[in-house]
Design an enzyme around this catalytic site. Structure first.
Site, PDB file in Angstrom:
ATOM      1  N   GLY A  67       0.888  -1.155  -0.108  1.00 56.06           N
ATOM      2  CA  GLY A  67       0.122   0.054   0.117  1.00 56.06           C
ATOM      3  C   GLY A  67       0.759   1.226   0.000  1.00 56.06           C
ATOM      4  CB  SER A  68       1.947   3.748  -1.016  1.00 55.90           C
ATOM      5  OG  SER A  68       2.530   2.848  -1.435  1.00 55.90           O
ATOM      6  CG  ASN A  69      -0.172   6.976   3.832  1.00 54.60           C
ATOM      7  OD1 ASN A  69      -1.504   6.627   3.460  1.00 54.60           O
ATOM      8  ND2 ASN A  69       0.373   6.572   4.697  1.00 54.60           N
ATOM      9  CG  ASN A 105      -2.737   2.224  -0.529  1.00 54.13           C
ATOM     10  OD1 ASN A 105      -2.354   2.363   0.383  1.00 54.13           O
ATOM     11  ND2 ASN A 105      -2.207   2.286  -1.946  1.00 54.13           N
ATOM     12  NE  ARG A 146      -3.175   3.262   5.077  1.00 50.76           N
ATOM     13  CZ  ARG A 146      -2.879   3.000   3.750  1.00 50.76           C
ATOM     14  NH1 ARG A 146      -1.983   3.884   3.090  1.00 50.76           N
ATOM     15  NH2 ARG A 146      -3.239   1.918   2.969  1.00 50.76           N
TER      16      ARG A 146
END
Length: 799
Positions: free
Chosen positions: A246-248, A518, A547
């Site tokens: 995943g990621s930000n 995500n 998130r």
């Protein structure tokens, strides 16, 4: 002559490269020889060479005269840090894991979803036997890889091989192993193919290799997948909260910054072990390319990074890079299917895999015009092959070897417009979004993915009953494979048939911020929601993850305050706010008093918790264990009193439903679990969330997906071992990048798990300790900064 110009000329020949050492401070120069005297010279690397300048934390700055030489230096430097992990991956893509490790052992999961070595080998050896990657390499650009990329791959293989010849492997993971062998440019391309199909064929390896024609007795009951159960399984399969990646990322425009220039914070969440780790470097061909950042192991380019004008990051996207075709089989022949009433034979591919201490295993895979027949997408989503029906998987990224060309174009970009132009020209990204900022103050988001061209209209017209359940809920289309009018169409601006062209992609430019955590593109900027895209890209007006909600709150507030600098990005990365705590801890503590009157300590600890997941946060561990149990036991719709509203997507749902069945038990069980492990309820998080490096504990901050923490940490719980004893995946390569009007970017980076997997390397845990202390590396991008490094070490590498 300027040093950069001098290096360009020096990089042209291996002999001349030795002269570069005389141009650098004497105390900083390391011996470039290894006593080999050039023994083991191989034609594949004849004449290839590069200069590698190492600075703090083992970051290599690689200078070469062209792409082949740059690949040579990159392959050498990656091997020096990660030879065992790389060699293991090359075994995977050549289908040789069973030969060395046995057929029943599990893979590390980095290059496919295969549950066993045998399944992995059957798939990858099938790809190899079919010549799939060779065909893609022969495809002219832009549909196929560019000449520059092919040269990088050729050089990378030569550099890796040269390092193997000239060095003794010290990493105990593979020291003395007979499976560490030289590789070819084709092997490097095969690894790139595996990365490209991770979200498609790679997700279905077990289903592809285990699919068998039915041998049912006459009158046996026909298995039919239950649409509702299959839809639920598909939704869970593609849900971000269940993913290992995943990621930000957020980009701020100049309207929000202190100097009118852009800012970018990238925070990928990737595995901490195995072949999907990032590795840092700077790649330079003077006058042609100068880029710094992180590469996935085994790739030849910087995948996430920056240069003096632009910075970019990626987040795993919600677009579904596969679809299914439901086949109507010919009566009496389960290996033939009907298209417009005419029978069409499946193509059998017989694959043989050598096995350790046993006879070779041979299996047959079955292929159709749409792709391979699959028996399911994981154990929870079976797709039975019966006498009347089978399912074929379509993965458009199985003909996409362009992802590294996209990254190469990004490295040479001078603006976010160049980023957009690169995406339009190469169309190579299989499963990620792109977020970028530039020195002129522009922000940019694009969900430019290689996705099957399934419009909502096509899905409505051609979905089978199963597809009518799976497509709305998960984006997984199941189309009627018996009708040619249900074939995927083509967009005129697409580089390959059957995929969406750039004009159909969700894009947002030059808003105060663009960000993604995500979820779909919808709330890239909460004040400018993106709509109008097809369901396969993602959803609109649906609940967001905590998130995403927490991230939008944070970055919108930052943009509203304005005057932002790189330091603000660094503070956001380690704010370690737990949105779930902000929303639920007070209510949980209040209800706890009546729910657990005999255990006031539970209520006190949760009530006193500071709502962060810093290593010194007391109560974070108790709330974390409670929240995991609560969200696992209670359906999302029952967790909150105030339901989701599309008109207020960042603040809803809210107000914890403490009357929900499972609330009290989750509290009780969490407290009992910690006490049984001998862990105080108010123990500081870092005392029980840590990694062990060379026998020493290193505390780790951050929190799990369901808590909504930006600095995501997904650790393995081991109560007997003292808590969360190893990070499985989470924050990996972080970069906070801006510009100040000078020639050099203002960049701070951090590789949470460090450069090397070798316990004996000085770069095994150095950045992990920085990460534990929330400290950063000041990136050395410009020549003057590289040459001033007190850790400067120069290595001249030659074939």
């Amino acid at each position: 002559m300027h040093l950069r110009t001098r290096l360009k000329h020096l990089a042209l020949t291996g002999a001349a490269l030795a002269v570069v050492t005389a141009s650098l401070p004497g105390a900083a120069v390391a011996d470039s020889g290894d006593g080999s005297g050039g023994r083991g010279h191989h034609p594949s690397d004849r004449g290839l060479s590069a200069v590698i300048r190492y600075t703090e934390y083992g970051v290599p700055h690689i200078v070469a005269g062209d792409y082949a030489n740059l690949g040579f230096g990159t392959g050498w430097a990656q091997a020096a840090d990660q030879v065992c992990t790389l060699a293991d991956g090359f075994l995977t893509v050549n289908g040789e894991r069973s030969r060395h490790f046995g057929p029943d052992a599990a893979t590390d999961g980095s290059l496919s979803s295969a549950a066993t070595n045998l399944s992995s080998d059957l798939y990858f050896r099938g790809v190899k036997d079919a010549g799939t990657v060779e065909e893609l390499l022969a495809t002219p650009a832009p549909a196929g890889p560019s000449r520059d990329l092919k040269e990088l791959m050729r050089g990378w293989a030569a550099g890796y091989n040269a390092w193997l010849r000239k060095n003794r492997i010290a990493d105990p993971a593979c020291a003395g192993a007979d499976w560490v062998r030289p590789v070819s440019a084709l092997d490097v391309a095969r690894r790139g193919f595996a990365v490209s199909v991770l979200g498609g064929q790679g997700r279905a390896v077990d289903g592809i290799t285990a699919a068998r024609p039915p041998a049912a007795a006459p009158g046996a009951p026909v298995q039919v997948p239950d649409p509702e159960r299959t839809a639920t399984a598909a939704r869970e399969l593609f849900a971000a909260e269940n993913a290992t990646m995943g990621s930000n990322a957020v980009a701020f425009s100049g309207a929000t910054t202190a100097n009118g220039r852009g800012l970018l914070l990238g925070n990928p969440h990737y595995p901490w072990q195995g072949g999907r780790r990032f590795w840092q470097s700077q790649q330079t061909i003077p006058g042609e390319l100068n880029v710094s950042g992180a590469s996935l192991l085994g790739t030849t380019v910087v995948n996430i990074g920056f240069n003096d004008k632009v910075a970019w990051s990626h987040t795993v996207a919600t677009g579904v890079p596969l679809n299914l075709h439901q086949l109507t089989l010919s009566p009496g022949d389960p290996t033939s299917y009907l298209v417009d009433g005419r029978p069409e034979r499946m193509t059998p591919r017989q694959v043989t895999v050598p096995v350790k201490d046993g006879a070779p295993v041979t299996r047959t895979q079955w292929w159709t015009r749409y792709g391979p027949v699959v028996g399911g997408l994981g154990p929870q989503l079976p797709l039975p092959w019966t006498t009347t029906t089978a399912y074929a998987l379509h993965d458009p990224n199985a003909v996409n070897l362009r992802g590294s060309d996209t990254a190469l174009g990004f490295g040479k970009a001078r603006s976010t417009q160049d980023i957009a132009d690169t995406l339009r020209r190469t169309q190579g990204l299989p499963w990620v979004n792109t977020i970028a900022a530039d020195s002129a103050g522009h922000s940019y988001f694009s969900q430019s993915q290689v996705l099957p061209r399934i419009t909502d209209e096509l899905a409505a017209r051609c979905s089978t009953p199963l597809g009518r359940a799976t497509y709305p809920s998960s984006g997984v289309a199941v189309l009627d494979g018996s009708r040619s009018d249900c074939a995927l169409g083509s967009d005129p601006d697409a580089v390959q048939p059957g995929v969406f062209g750039p004009a159909r992609m969700p894009v947002l430019r030059d808003t105060p911020y663009v960000g993604n955590s995500n979820d779909s593109a919808w709330l890239t900027n909460a004040d400018r929601p993106l709509t109008g895209y097809e369901r396969i890209f993602g959803t609109v007006a649906t609940p967001r993850s905590l998130r995403t909600r927490g991230g939008v709150e944070d970055v919108a507030a930052m943009a509203g305050r304005g005057g932002l600098t790189v330091a603000d990005l660094q503070r956001q990365q380690f704010a370690n706010r737990a949105p779930a705590g902000d929303m639920a801890a007070a209510d949980a503590a209040k209800a706890c008093a009546s729910t657990l009157p005999s255990d006031p300590e539970v209520c006190r600890v949760i009530g006193a918790w500071d709502r962060t997941v810093d290593t010194d946060s007391r109560g974070a561990l108790l709330f974390d264990r409670f929240w995991r149990k609560f969200t696992a036991a209670v359906k999302p719709a029952d967790q909150w009193k105030v339901p989701f509203s599309p008109a207020d997507p960042v603040r809803t749902p809210h107000t914890l439903n403490t009357a929900a069945p499972g609330f009290a038990k989750a509290l009780t069980d969490a407290a009992a679990e910690l006490r049984a492990a001998g862990i105080p309820l108010d123990a500081p998080l870092g005392a029980h969330q840590f990694v062990v490096r060379n026998g020493q504990r290193i505390p780790v901050s951050g929190g799990t997906e369901s808590l909504g923490v930006w600095n995501k940490t997904e650790a393995v719980w081991d109560a007997a071992g003292g808590g969360y004893v190893e990070v499985a995946h989470g924050t990996s390569h972080v970069q906070a990048v801006g510009w100040d009007g000078g020639r050099c970017p203002v960049a701070r980076t951090l590789l949470a798990y460090s450069q090397s997997s070798n316990p004996g390397s000085p770069y095994y845990s150095d950045q992990t300790r920085l990460y534990a202390g929330e400290r950063w590396v000041t990136s050395r991008f410009c020549e003057k900064d590289i040459l001033r490094s007190p850790a400067l070490r120069v290595v001249v590498v030659r074939g």
